[in-house]
Motif scaffolding. Structure first.
Motif, PDB file in Angstrom:
ATOM      1  N   GLU A 189     -29.786   5.563 -27.234  1.00 19.10           N
ATOM      2  CA  GLU A 189     -28.642   4.896 -27.831  1.00 19.10           C
ATOM      3  C   GLU A 189     -28.521   5.299 -29.290  1.00 19.10           C
ATOM      4  O   GLU A 189     -29.392   5.972 -29.852  1.00 19.10           O
ATOM      5  CB  GLU A 189     -28.795   3.378 -27.710  1.00 19.10           C
ATOM      6  CG  GLU A 189     -30.104   2.864 -28.281  1.00 19.10           C
ATOM      7  CD  GLU A 189     -30.336   1.413 -27.946  1.00 19.10           C
ATOM      8  OE1 GLU A 189     -31.383   0.890 -28.337  1.00 19.10           O
ATOM      9  OE2 GLU A 189     -29.474   0.799 -27.306  1.00 19.10           O
ATOM     10  N   LEU A 190     -27.425   4.897 -29.896  1.00 19.67           N
ATOM     11  CA  LEU A 190     -27.219   5.177 -31.310  1.00 19.67           C
ATOM     12  C   LEU A 190     -28.236   4.415 -32.147  1.00 19.67           C
ATOM     13  O   LEU A 190     -28.624   3.303 -31.831  1.00 19.67           O
ATOM     14  CB  LEU A 190     -25.805   4.773 -31.730  1.00 19.67           C
ATOM     15  CG  LEU A 190     -24.626   5.505 -31.066  1.00 19.67           C
ATOM     16  CD1 LEU A 190     -23.324   4.903 -31.537  1.00 19.67           C
ATOM     17  CD2 LEU A 190     -24.666   6.990 -31.335  1.00 19.67           C
ATOM     18  N   SER A 191     -28.638   5.034 -33.250  1.00 21.06           N
ATOM     19  CA  SER A 191     -29.494   4.323 -34.202  1.00 21.06           C
ATOM     20  C   SER A 191     -28.643   3.340 -34.993  1.00 21.06           C
ATOM     21  O   SER A 191     -27.406   3.393 -34.988  1.00 21.06           O
ATOM     22  CB  SER A 191     -30.175   5.315 -35.135  1.00 21.06           C
ATOM     23  OG  SER A 191     -29.212   5.918 -36.000  1.00 21.06           O
ATOM     24  N   ASP A 192     -29.305   2.440 -35.698  1.00 22.05           N
ATOM     25  CA  ASP A 192     -28.572   1.477 -36.528  1.00 22.05           C
ATOM     26  C   ASP A 192     -27.726   2.193 -37.573  1.00 22.05           C
ATOM     27  O   ASP A 192     -26.589   1.789 -37.848  1.00 22.05           O
ATOM     28  CB  ASP A 192     -29.559   0.519 -37.204  1.00 22.05           C
ATOM     29  CG  ASP A 192     -30.227  -0.414 -36.220  1.00 22.05           C
ATOM     30  OD1 ASP A 192     -29.716  -0.542 -35.087  1.00 22.05           O
ATOM     31  OD2 ASP A 192     -31.273  -1.001 -36.564  1.00 22.05           O
ATOM     32  N   GLU A 193     -28.287   3.258 -38.163  1.00 19.07           N
ATOM     33  CA  GLU A 193     -27.529   3.994 -39.175  1.00 19.07           C
ATOM     34  C   GLU A 193     -26.310   4.664 -38.561  1.00 19.07           C
ATOM     35  O   GLU A 193     -25.224   4.676 -39.160  1.00 19.07           O
ATOM     36  CB  GLU A 193     -28.410   5.045 -39.853  1.00 19.07           C
ATOM     37  CG  GLU A 193     -27.676   5.816 -40.942  1.00 19.07           C
ATOM     38  CD  GLU A 193     -28.566   6.779 -41.704  1.00 19.07           C
ATOM     39  OE1 GLU A 193     -28.026   7.661 -42.388  1.00 19.07           O
ATOM     40  OE2 GLU A 193     -29.804   6.650 -41.611  1.00 19.07           O
ATOM     41  N   GLN A 194     -26.445   5.227 -37.362  1.00 19.68           N
ATOM     42  CA  GLN A 194     -25.292   5.846 -36.716  1.00 19.68           C
ATOM     43  C   GLN A 194     -24.194   4.820 -36.423  1.00 19.68           C
ATOM     44  O   GLN A 194     -23.008   5.119 -36.567  1.00 19.68           O
ATOM     45  CB  GLN A 194     -25.721   6.525 -35.423  1.00 19.68           C
ATOM     46  CG  GLN A 194     -26.441   7.852 -35.627  1.00 19.68           C
ATOM     47  CD  GLN A 194     -26.715   8.533 -34.314  1.00 19.68           C
ATOM     48  OE1 GLN A 194     -27.331   7.959 -33.421  1.00 19.68           O
ATOM     49  NE2 GLN A 194     -26.261   9.769 -34.173  1.00 19.68           N
ATOM     50  N   ILE A 195     -24.593   3.621 -36.017  1.00 16.48           N
ATOM     51  CA  ILE A 195     -23.598   2.572 -35.755  1.00 16.48           C
ATOM     52  C   ILE A 195     -22.878   2.199 -37.047  1.00 16.48           C
ATOM     53  O   ILE A 195     -21.653   2.032 -37.075  1.00 16.48           O
ATOM     54  CB  ILE A 195     -24.279   1.344 -35.126  1.00 16.48           C
ATOM     55  CG1 ILE A 195     -24.807   1.695 -33.733  1.00 16.48           C
ATOM     56  CG2 ILE A 195     -23.307   0.168 -35.044  1.00 16.48           C
ATOM     57  CD1 ILE A 195     -25.635   0.609 -33.102  1.00 16.48           C
ATOM     58  N   GLU A 196     -23.643   2.078 -38.134  1.00 20.61           N
ATOM     59  CA  GLU A 196     -23.027   1.760 -39.431  1.00 20.61           C
ATOM     60  C   GLU A 196     -22.077   2.867 -39.873  1.00 20.61           C
ATOM     61  O   GLU A 196     -20.983   2.597 -40.392  1.00 20.61           O
ATOM     62  CB  GLU A 196     -24.129   1.546 -40.468  1.00 20.61           C
ATOM     63  CG  GLU A 196     -24.986   0.305 -40.212  1.00 20.61           C
ATOM     64  CD  GLU A 196     -26.319   0.340 -40.948  1.00 20.61           C
ATOM     65  OE1 GLU A 196     -27.103  -0.608 -40.784  1.00 20.61           O
ATOM     66  OE2 GLU A 196     -26.565   1.318 -41.689  1.00 20.61           O
ATOM     67  N   VAL A 197     -22.489   4.120 -39.687  1.00 16.07           N
ATOM     68  CA  VAL A 197     -21.637   5.252 -40.050  1.00 16.07           C
ATOM     69  C   VAL A 197     -20.381   5.268 -39.181  1.00 16.07           C
ATOM     70  O   VAL A 197     -19.271   5.531 -39.657  1.00 16.07           O
ATOM     71  CB  VAL A 197     -22.421   6.574 -39.922  1.00 16.07           C
ATOM     72  CG1 VAL A 197     -21.489   7.779 -40.013  1.00 16.07           C
ATOM     73  CG2 VAL A 197     -23.486   6.661 -41.003  1.00 16.07           C
ATOM     74  N   GLN A 198     -20.547   4.976 -37.897  1.00 18.16           N
ATOM     75  CA  GLN A 198     -19.402   4.953 -36.985  1.00 18.16           C
ATOM     76  C   GLN A 198     -18.369   3.924 -37.438  1.00 18.16           C
ATOM     77  O   GLN A 198     -17.166   4.208 -37.488  1.00 18.16           O
ATOM     78  CB  GLN A 198     -19.892   4.635 -35.575  1.00 18.16           C
ATOM     79  CG  GLN A 198     -18.916   4.959 -34.467  1.00 18.16           C
ATOM     80  CD  GLN A 198     -19.518   4.679 -33.106  1.00 18.16           C
ATOM     81  OE1 GLN A 198     -19.796   3.530 -32.771  1.00 18.16           O
ATOM     82  NE2 GLN A 198     -19.729   5.725 -32.317  1.00 18.16           N
ATOM     83  N   ASN A 242     -16.154   9.511 -30.533  1.00 16.83           N
ATOM     84  CA  ASN A 242     -16.389  10.870 -30.055  1.00 16.83           C
ATOM     85  C   ASN A 242     -17.283  11.660 -31.003  1.00 16.83           C
ATOM     86  O   ASN A 242     -18.031  12.547 -30.574  1.00 16.83           O
ATOM     87  CB  ASN A 242     -15.057  11.605 -29.871  1.00 16.83           C
ATOM     88  CG  ASN A 242     -14.269  11.085 -28.685  1.00 16.83           C
ATOM     89  OD1 ASN A 242     -14.846  10.532 -27.751  1.00 16.83           O
ATOM     90  ND2 ASN A 242     -12.960  11.252 -28.717  1.00 16.83           N
ATOM     91  N   GLN A 243     -17.213  11.344 -32.279  1.00 17.81           N
ATOM     92  CA  GLN A 243     -17.957  12.125 -33.273  1.00 17.81           C
ATOM     93  C   GLN A 243     -19.403  11.666 -33.406  1.00 17.81           C
ATOM     94  O   GLN A 243     -20.295  12.493 -33.624  1.00 17.81           O
ATOM     95  CB  GLN A 243     -17.253  12.026 -34.634  1.00 17.81           C
ATOM     96  CG  GLN A 243     -15.933  12.768 -34.675  1.00 17.81           C
ATOM     97  CD  GLN A 243     -15.206  12.582 -35.986  1.00 17.81           C
ATOM     98  OE1 GLN A 243     -15.508  11.668 -36.753  1.00 17.81           O
ATOM     99  NE2 GLN A 243     -14.236  13.449 -36.257  1.00 17.81           N
ATOM    100  N   ILE A 244     -19.659  10.370 -33.322  1.00 21.30           N
ATOM    101  CA  ILE A 244     -21.016   9.856 -33.490  1.00 21.30           C
ATOM    102  C   ILE A 244     -21.538   9.421 -32.127  1.00 21.30           C
ATOM    103  O   ILE A 244     -21.187   8.364 -31.604  1.00 21.30           O
ATOM    104  CB  ILE A 244     -21.053   8.666 -34.476  1.00 21.30           C
ATOM    105  CG1 ILE A 244     -20.456   9.070 -35.814  1.00 21.30           C
ATOM    106  CG2 ILE A 244     -22.484   8.178 -34.657  1.00 21.30           C
ATOM    107  CD1 ILE A 244     -21.227  10.178 -36.534  1.00 21.30           C
ATOM    108  N   GLN A 245     -22.365  10.252 -31.548  1.00 19.90           N
ATOM    109  CA  GLN A 245     -22.937   9.993 -30.228  1.00 19.90           C
ATOM    110  C   GLN A 245     -24.421  10.292 -30.247  1.00 19.90           C
ATOM    111  O   GLN A 245     -24.872  11.142 -31.024  1.00 19.90           O
ATOM    112  CB  GLN A 245     -22.258  10.866 -29.162  1.00 19.90           C
ATOM    113  CG  GLN A 245     -20.783  10.573 -28.949  1.00 19.90           C
ATOM    114  CD  GLN A 245     -20.188  11.445 -27.857  1.00 19.90           C
ATOM    115  OE1 GLN A 245     -20.834  12.343 -27.352  1.00 19.90           O
ATOM    116  NE2 GLN A 245     -18.945  11.160 -27.489  1.00 19.90           N
TER     117      GLN A 245
END
Length: 398
Positions: A84-93, A116-119
């Motif tokens: 799954e996405l990391s916490d940072e990726q979710i925040e960036v998304q 689509n960009q942050i996966q």
């Protein structure tokens, strides 16, 4: 009954008794044989590593399958199983959605583009099987026995301690005046959007940070034997430190630090927790070889913890900066996912992480030295950054 008849009767009785005893003693053997057959059958019934996962009948069977699965292929797949996405990726998304809307995109278009960009990275077949395993309910917490009350003791007031004279407040470390180093900024002609993450600005193009490293890996010849890893803060180069012929050979490239402090050896950056890059010095891995690669629950992937043993270049730092540098922790080597940067760690691309982790796991790499400037300029290459981007701001309005 004559004597011959008595002997015959005793033989029959002995035969019956022996048969009865054999039946009793054969029961554990039969049970053991069944257990072995069931164990073998369960192994044969486990899903093949290239097919679809079967759903086990009960949690105990699921636990056994997972344990056996990890026992067989865990060493080969641990570095790739990020579900799954990391916490940072979710925040960036989420920050990307806000940035795209500010540029005029509709909410639906902004959310679709950011998703689509942050996966998370594409999983291997083995990892997909682990992902499809049913979740096991956690065991109930153990009950604690009631502890008897402590015996009453009289309290004696301590004598008041003399107050220490107040110390003058030290100058607060600030990064407000710092700027991203030119080599890490977006190249001319590349479209990007700026997001806010934990109070800092970050430029992203197509969901990725500007000028990421290519996933370059140079394998170390087996003849080199054991060696220490070296890392240069200014360039991000990870290399070999040895007396052999591979001295200074590049292994991979890694980001260290985030936003204005990305690979920036400025003393204020080095003294800022969770923002600055690795401080220069000598680092060690865990003394327990089996614990050198562990699961990082915060970033949801495997990491190699590293520990600062000796800080170099103390003359460059003020006493306050030195104290802040020595107080930093949670420094590690790990894989970097799309859109992320690095909180004082070494963030490697997927192939680079897999190879470097194998060097550490197999005890070929025995430690890490971190330098500000390049110690082997005669063999160092220029950083292999990805300058181009296919992202266009016009995609916000399609």
């Amino acid at each position: 009954m004559d004597r011959a008849g008595a002997v015959t009767q005793r033989r029959e009785n002995c035969f019956v008794e022996r048969r009865r005893r054999n039946q009793v003693t054969d029961k554990p053997k039969i049970a053991l044989s069944r257990t072995i057959l069931l164990a073998v059958a369960s192994l044969l019934l486990l899903p093949s590593y290239s097919g679809e996962a079967q759903q086990p009948a009960n949690p105990a069977e699921a636990a056994g399958q997972i344990a056996d699965f990890f026992g067989k292929v865990g060493d080969q797949i641990y570095e790739n199983c990020i579900f799954e996405l990391s916490d940072e990726q979710i925040e960036v998304q989420h920050a990307l959605v806000d940035a795209y809307i500010e540029h005029g995109a509709s909410g639906a278009a902004a959310r679709k583009l950011a998703a689509n960009q942050i996966q998370p990275p594409k999983l291997s077949v083995e990892c997909e099987q682990i992902r499809n395993m049913p979740r096991l309910a956690p065991p109930p917490p153990p009950t604690e026995a009631a502890t008897p009350p402590a015996a009453w003791e009289p309290k004696i007031a301590a004598a008041p301690k003399p107050k220490a004279p107040p110390t003058p407040p030290a100058r607060a470390i600030s990064l407000a005046s710092k700027k991203v180093l030119p080599q890490w900024d977006c190249a001319e002609g590349v479209d990007y959007v700026t997001i806010q993450h934990k109070g800092y600005l970050r430029k992203l193009t197509g969901g990725e940070i500007c000028n990421p490293f290519q996933d370059v890996v140079h394998e170390v010849p087996a003849a080199v034997g054991n060696f220490r890893l070296g890392y240069t803060i200014k360039t991000g180069r990870l290399f070999v430190i040895t007396e052999g012929g591979a001295r200074g050979q590049t292994i991979a490239w890694a980001i260290s630090g985030r936003e204005v402090c990305r690979n920036n050896p400025d003393p204020d950056c080095l003294a800022t927790r969770a923002v600055g890059p690795l401080p220069p010095g000598e680092y060690a891995f865990s003394a327990n070889k089996d614990q050198r690669i562990t699961w990082g629950p915060t970033i949801k992937r495997y990491v190699v913890g590293i520990y600062l043993k000796k800080l170099w270049g103390k003359e460059r730092f003020t006493p306050q900066q030195t104290a802040a540098i020595l107080a930093r922790g949670n420094i590690a080597i790990h894989e970097r996912l799309k859109g992320e940067m690095s909180e004082a760690c070494l963030g490697l691309e997927p192939n680079g992480w897999a190879y470097v982790a194998s060097l550490i796991k197999n005890a070929r790499a025995t430690g890490l030295n971190v330098y500000i400037d390049e110690p082997y300029p005669q063999v160092a290459e220029n950083p292999p950054v990805v300058v181009a981007s296919s992202f266009s701001l016009t995609s916000l309005f399609k």
